[in-house]
Design a protein around this motif. Structure first.
Motif, PDB file in Angstrom:
ATOM      1  N   ALA A   1      18.649 -31.732  53.109  1.00 15.39           N
ATOM      2  CA  ALA A   1      18.457 -32.352  51.674  1.00 15.39           C
ATOM      3  C   ALA A   1      17.270 -33.649  51.707  1.00 15.39           C
ATOM      4  CB  ALA A   1      19.907 -32.504  51.144  1.00 15.39           C
ATOM      5  N   ALA A   2      17.695 -34.270  52.768  1.00 17.44           N
ATOM      6  CA  ALA A   2      16.813 -35.631  52.810  1.00 17.44           C
ATOM      7  C   ALA A   2      15.429 -35.493  53.285  1.00 17.44           C
ATOM      8  CB  ALA A   2      17.488 -36.505  53.909  1.00 17.44           C
ATOM      9  N   MET A   3      15.264 -34.187  53.881  1.00 16.35           N
ATOM     10  CA  MET A   3      13.663 -33.950  54.221  1.00 16.35           C
ATOM     11  C   MET A   3      13.057 -33.259  52.949  1.00 16.35           C
ATOM     12  SD  MET A   3      14.160 -31.857  57.814  1.00 16.35           S
ATOM     13  CE  MET A   3      12.464 -31.346  58.015  1.00 16.35           C
ATOM     14  N   GLN A   4      13.825 -32.564  52.072  1.00 20.57           N
ATOM     15  CA  GLN A   4      13.132 -31.998  50.985  1.00 20.57           C
ATOM     16  C   GLN A   4      12.764 -33.508  49.889  1.00 20.57           C
ATOM     17  OE1 GLN A   4      16.490 -29.395  49.776  1.00 20.57           O
ATOM     18  NE2 GLN A   4      15.382 -27.868  51.018  1.00 20.57           N
ATOM     19  N   GLN A   5      13.746 -34.295  49.834  1.00 28.78           N
ATOM     20  CA  GLN A   5      13.460 -35.381  48.906  1.00 28.78           C
ATOM     21  C   GLN A   5      12.438 -36.376  49.438  1.00 28.78           C
ATOM     22  OE1 GLN A   5      16.172 -38.640  49.645  1.00 28.78           O
ATOM     23  NE2 GLN A   5      16.356 -39.233  47.619  1.00 28.78           N
ATOM     24  N   THR A   6      12.460 -36.430  50.904  1.00 28.45           N
ATOM     25  CA  THR A   6      11.269 -37.370  51.408  1.00 28.45           C
ATOM     26  C   THR A   6       9.693 -36.442  51.196  1.00 28.45           C
ATOM     27  OG1 THR A   6      12.603 -37.895  53.083  1.00 28.45           O
ATOM     28  CG2 THR A   6      10.127 -38.005  53.518  1.00 28.45           C
ATOM     29  N   ALA A   7       9.849 -35.118  51.247  1.00 23.80           N
ATOM     30  CA  ALA A   7       8.506 -34.484  50.982  1.00 23.80           C
ATOM     31  C   ALA A   7       8.020 -34.726  49.859  1.00 23.80           C
ATOM     32  CB  ALA A   7       8.598 -33.061  51.402  1.00 23.80           C
ATOM     33  N   VAL A   8       8.985 -34.705  48.667  1.00 30.72           N
ATOM     34  CA  VAL A   8       8.604 -34.668  47.308  1.00 30.72           C
ATOM     35  C   VAL A   8       8.187 -36.285  46.735  1.00 30.72           C
ATOM     36  CG1 VAL A   8       9.422 -34.764  44.995  1.00 30.72           C
ATOM     37  CG2 VAL A   8      10.024 -32.885  46.446  1.00 30.72           C
ATOM     38  N   MET A   9       8.808 -37.134  47.378  1.00 29.49           N
ATOM     39  CA  MET A   9       8.616 -38.390  47.119  1.00 29.49           C
ATOM     40  C   MET A   9       7.231 -38.902  47.779  1.00 29.49           C
ATOM     41  SD  MET A   9      12.393 -40.634  47.189  1.00 29.49           S
ATOM     42  CE  MET A   9      13.248 -40.400  45.556  1.00 29.49           C
ATOM     43  N   LEU A  10       7.150 -38.615  49.148  1.00 32.72           N
ATOM     44  CA  LEU A  10       5.782 -38.906  49.784  1.00 32.72           C
ATOM     45  C   LEU A  10       4.690 -38.181  48.994  1.00 32.72           C
ATOM     46  CD1 LEU A  10       6.780 -39.272  53.428  1.00 32.72           C
ATOM     47  CD2 LEU A  10       6.922 -41.079  51.672  1.00 32.72           C
ATOM     48  N   ASN A  11       4.711 -37.113  48.528  1.00 33.84           N
ATOM     49  CA  ASN A  11       3.516 -36.400  47.952  1.00 33.84           C
ATOM     50  C   ASN A  11       3.386 -37.134  46.701  1.00 33.84           C
ATOM     51  OD1 ASN A  11       1.820 -34.229  47.252  1.00 33.84           O
ATOM     52  ND2 ASN A  11       3.225 -33.761  45.490  1.00 33.84           N
ATOM     53  N   GLN A  12       4.329 -37.849  46.000  1.00 38.24           N
ATOM     54  CA  GLN A  12       3.832 -38.711  44.909  1.00 38.24           C
ATOM     55  C   GLN A  12       3.067 -39.939  45.090  1.00 38.24           C
ATOM     56  OE1 GLN A  12       7.948 -39.527  43.107  1.00 38.24           O
ATOM     57  NE2 GLN A  12       8.147 -37.368  42.222  1.00 38.24           N
ATOM     58  N   LEU A  13       3.611 -40.522  46.485  1.00 35.18           N
ATOM     59  CA  LEU A  13       2.983 -41.498  46.814  1.00 35.18           C
ATOM     60  C   LEU A  13       1.281 -41.248  47.239  1.00 35.18           C
ATOM     61  CD1 LEU A  13       5.680 -43.403  49.008  1.00 35.18           C
ATOM     62  CD2 LEU A  13       5.002 -44.138  46.756  1.00 35.18           C
ATOM     63  N   ASN A  14       1.388 -40.285  47.927  1.00 43.47           N
ATOM     64  CA  ASN A  14       0.012 -39.776  48.229  1.00 43.47           C
ATOM     65  C   ASN A  14      -1.027 -39.590  46.860  1.00 43.47           C
ATOM     66  OD1 ASN A  14      -1.938 -39.116  50.190  1.00 43.47           O
ATOM     67  ND2 ASN A  14      -1.694 -36.935  49.389  1.00 43.47           N
ATOM     68  N   GLU A  15      -0.423 -39.004  45.991  1.00 46.41           N
ATOM     69  CA  GLU A  15      -1.202 -38.814  44.683  1.00 46.41           C
ATOM     70  C   GLU A  15      -1.447 -39.997  43.973  1.00 46.41           C
ATOM     71  OE1 GLU A  15       1.291 -36.178  42.488  1.00 46.41           O
ATOM     72  OE2 GLU A  15       0.675 -34.412  43.439  1.00 46.41           O
ATOM     73  N   MET A  16      -0.610 -41.295  44.311  1.00 46.00           N
ATOM     74  CA  MET A  16      -1.002 -42.427  43.681  1.00 46.00           C
ATOM     75  C   MET A  16      -1.985 -43.319  44.585  1.00 46.00           C
ATOM     76  SD  MET A  16       2.835 -43.612  42.368  1.00 46.00           S
ATOM     77  CE  MET A  16       2.069 -44.999  41.585  1.00 46.00           C
ATOM     78  N   GLY A  17      -2.487 -42.613  45.597  1.00 45.63           N
ATOM     79  CA  GLY A  17      -3.228 -43.581  46.493  1.00 45.63           C
ATOM     80  C   GLY A  17      -2.556 -44.529  47.514  1.00 45.63           C
ATOM     81  N   LEU A  18      -1.531 -44.448  47.781  1.00 44.68           N
ATOM     82  CA  LEU A  18      -0.690 -45.548  48.500  1.00 44.68           C
ATOM     83  C   LEU A  18      -0.817 -45.225  49.853  1.00 44.68           C
ATOM     84  CD1 LEU A  18       1.932 -46.276  45.463  1.00 44.68           C
ATOM     85  CD2 LEU A  18       0.271 -47.892  46.557  1.00 44.68           C
TER      86      LEU A  18
END
Length: 249
Positions: free
Chosen positions: A147-164
């Motif tokens: 569950a934590a891996m799935q949450q991490t993948a989604v959130m890091l994708n958001q950070l990547n899309e924001m150029g962070l």
């Protein structure tokens, strides 16, 4: 080398797990997966970076635990020197995967792990072939990690899309005046972070990601601890300093 087998009462009722030997398993991981929910705690122990998954499909968070493959300076003579052990280590010697045929989740055990025994340690199955309390706890840890891996993948994708997320190289400067460049890592894009709008900052804060970003930035000072531990464990390859440069690749 690890040898994973699908866990079953019929095949593995006679093996035991000696938790005191798990640190020896940890010694082979120079990068250790960290999940979003662990970031603040892990940042007090390890320098944290972003890295791509083995198939390069998504971003993960990695704790830098060694300066070369299969070297973990937080393990020495079977003892784990860290005050915190990440979820990815605490689930060992078990992993979970989805069966390609049935699409059902199954648990695998590394029968070559130093922690696997037939004499000492925790048993996995009762005489009735039901899981022991120890195995049930490991299964819960595996479910928590998935569950934590799935949450991490989604959130890091958001950070990547924001150029962070910003790719960097580590420049390891050894005491013999030689240098080594290590790629494949990334950190927080501080310039982009400073230029975020109020709405973007509020969104990150609401999702708990702002704290994650600052924790990763602050964890960089743990590189000094890695250098000290490395020089103690590998005095023949003593390090003077580690610098960070924008990746050229």
């Amino acid at each position: 080398m690890p040898k994973f087998e699908v866990l079953s009462a019929d095949a593995h009722s006679n093996i035991t797990i000696d938790e005191s030997k798990l640190a020896t398993t940890f010694s082979k991981f120079h990068l250790v997966n960290i999940e979003i929910k662990e970031t603040v705690q892990a940042a007090s122990e390890f320098p944290l970076f972003f890295s791509k998954s083995p198939d390069a499909k998504y971003w993960t968070i990695s704790a830098l635990c060694g300066l070369a493959p299969q070297e973990n300076v937080f393990e020495t003579q079977g003892t784990w020197l860290g005050h915190y052990a990440p979820l990815s280590l605490r689930t060992l010697p078990f992993i979970a995967r989805v069966n390609n045929d049935s699409q059902q989740q199954e648990i695998l055990v590394d029968v070559e792990s130093p922690a696997v025994s037939s004499q000492t340690g925790e048993t996995l199955f009762l005489e009735s072939k039901r899981p022991t309390a120890y195995l049930d706890n490991k299964k819960k840890l595996l479910e928590e990690r998935i569950a934590a891996m799935q949450q991490t993948a989604v959130m890091l994708n958001q950070l990547n899309e924001m150029g962070l997320i910003h790719a960097v190289d580590l420049i390891i400067e050894y005491k013999d005046n030689t240098n080594q460049r290590v790629g494949g890592l990334a950190t927080v894009n501080e310039q982009r972070l400073q230029n975020l709008s109020g709405d973007e900052l509020a969104t990150l804060n609401q999702k708990g990601l702002l704290n994650v970003l600052f924790s990763i930035l602050g964890s960089i000072f743990q590189v000094n601890r890695v250098i000290r531990l490395h020089n103690t464990k590998f005095p023949g390859r003593a390090v003077n300093n580690i610098k960070f440069e924008t990746s050229k690749s």
